[in-house]
Design a protein around this motif. Structure first.
Motif, short mmCIF file in Angstrom:
data_model
loop_
_atom_site.label_atom_id
_atom_site.label_comp_id
_atom_site.label_asym_id
_atom_site.label_seq_id
_atom_site.Cartn_x
_atom_site.Cartn_y
_atom_site.Cartn_z
N PHE A 267 -18.97 30.21 -16.75
CA PHE A 267 -18.23 30.73 -17.90
C PHE A 267 -19.10 31.64 -18.78
N TYR A 268 -20.39 31.23 -18.93
CA TYR A 268 -21.26 31.93 -19.87
C TYR A 268 -21.69 33.29 -19.33
N GLY A 271 -18.17 35.06 -17.08
CA GLY A 271 -16.94 35.29 -17.81
C GLY A 271 -15.89 34.23 -17.50
N THR A 272 -14.78 34.34 -18.22
CA THR A 272 -13.71 33.34 -18.09
C THR A 272 -13.18 33.27 -16.68
N LYS A 273 -13.02 34.43 -16.02
CA LYS A 273 -12.45 34.43 -14.67
C LYS A 273 -13.36 33.69 -13.68
N GLY A 275 -15.67 31.41 -14.28
CA GLY A 275 -15.70 29.99 -14.60
C GLY A 275 -14.43 29.29 -14.17
N THR A 276 -13.29 29.94 -14.44
CA THR A 276 -11.99 29.36 -14.05
C THR A 276 -11.87 29.27 -12.53
N ASP A 277 -12.33 30.33 -11.84
CA ASP A 277 -12.27 30.33 -10.36
C ASP A 277 -13.13 29.21 -9.78
N THR A 280 -11.32 25.98 -10.27
CA THR A 280 -10.15 25.97 -9.38
C THR A 280 -10.55 25.61 -7.96
#
Length: 388
Positions: A267-268, A271-273, A275-277, A280
């Motif tokens: 995430f840091y 980025g959000t994508k 970290g989310t991936d 997931t």
């Protein structure tokens, strides 16, 4: 006494005691006859048998296993012990059925012959649960995988086993025969399954009550018992199940912390994508593979769902395993009935029976969902790292 059996009968001495050590095959009619004749000829004060107290009670009280509380087994993390015990019993029973003999009949004969002459019966083996626990706590993850698959493969057909193979078994321990292939890559198995038990048997036999003792053991243990005969063995250390090492516990927490740090790092820096991936993929891979394990075990649909939901979280918690969750859910939805308990001795004779019986199916659910989630962890990690 038949001279052809002389190499199976050994005389040992310990202080004022005379011990007749009798090596037998656990699946041999000749061994049963030999046990009877030796005990009746020698008329010992005590008959020692290669059984632990729990296996002796299982022979004396044949329905004692019907009191097994499957939920308690899961909560106490003893699923592997019960499953391996059943697979070992299956292996012996199928060979015995093929050769029209009763598994462990030579031990039953020793008990009956001993009682008929008024001898004391003395159990000399280490508790099977301690032996298997020491194995399980000593080997690593892939060792556990190898061991589990070797046990499952042993459920195959015993049609290729011949009388010559039975003769070979007279020189080996049944556990050693069953786990021979794993033992080649895991030398520690021989140490725990054979060497430690040789020490244990030697000490228990020579300290048994009475001046004259007949000890009935598997022939595979005779050489080791004689080798350790003059040693003083500390039974307490051999009876102890070593806890997981502090290093092992520390590694589990470090591993978990490392995965969480990896998520934060994603995430840091990614980025959000990214970290989310990563999260997931972790959820999908650990969940799906745990679910596949439940499907292989033919679990209840809600058990499959629960294992998929629990795996992503339990793989991050060192104290909870997904099998603990899935096993309890399976036990709740497909409650074993009296007929499942009663048919267990027959069901473990076949692969289909293991999956059909609700008791063994619950054990398989625990084993396979744990295995699926663990493999999922190793598959997911490199994919997550690639996303950075």
């Amino acid at each position: 006494m038949d001279t052809s059996n002389h190499n199976m009968v050994h005389r040992l001495f310990a202080e004022d005691k005379e011990i007749v050590l009798l090596g037998t095959a656990h699946v041999s009619k000749d061994s049963v006859e030999l046990v009877n004749s030796v005990i009746n000829e020698e008329k010992p004060d005590t008959v020692c048998v290669e059984l632990c107290e729990s296996r002796y009670q299982a022979i004396e009280k044949k329905d004692s296993w019907q009191n097994t509380n499957i939920v308690k087994v899961i909560k106490e993390k003893k699923t592997f012990l019960l499953l391996s015990n059943l697979i070992l019993a299956s292996f012996q029973k199928r060979i015995a059925k093929k050769f029209d003999i009763v598994p462990g009949q030579e031990m039953i004969e020793a008990i009956n012959a001993g009682k008929s002459i008024g001898a004391k019966i003395h159990t000399a083996d280490r508790d099977i649960r301690v032996t298997l626990s020491r194995v399980w706590n000593t080997i690593g993850f892939w060792g556990k995988v190898k061991l589990l698959f070797q046990l499952i493969l042993s459920l195959g057909d015993v049609g290729d086993i011949t009388e010559n193979d039975i003769e070979k078994m007279k020189q080996e321990d049944v556990l050693e025969t069953l786990l021979a292939e794993v033992g080649q890559s895991l030398p520690v198995l021989k140490k725990i399954l054979i060497d430690e038990r040789d020490m244990y048997l030697a000490q228990k036999i020579k300290t048994a009550p009475g001046n004259k003792i007949v000890a009935v053991v598997g022939a595979g243990h005779v050489k080791g018992i004689k080798a350790y005969w003059d040693d003083t063995i500390d039974l307490t250390s051999l009876d102890t199940v070593p806890p997981k090492s502090s290093m092992s516990n520390a590694f589990q927490w470090i591993f978990t912390s490392g995965i969480i740090i990896l998520f934060i790092y994603g995430f840091y820096y990614g980025g959000t994508k990214a970290g989310t991936d990563m999260i997931t993929w972790w959820i999908l891979i650990t969940g799906v593979l745990a679910g596949v394990g439940a499907v292989i075990a033919m679990a209840h649909p809600l058990t499959i769902l629960s294992s998929m939901l629990a795996a992503p979280l339990t793989t991050l918690h060192p104290l909870i395993a997904v099998g603990w969750v899935s096993g309890l859910v399976e036990a709740y939805f497909s409650k074993p009935k009296v007929k499942d308990i009663e048919s267990l001795p027959d069901d473990i004779l076949s692969v289909r029976g293991f999956w059909r019986n609700k008791v063994t199916r619950i054990l398989l659910v625990v084993a396979f969902t744990n295995l699926g989630a663990s493999i999922g962890t190793f598959v997911a990690l490199p994919l997550m790292i690639k996303m950075l």
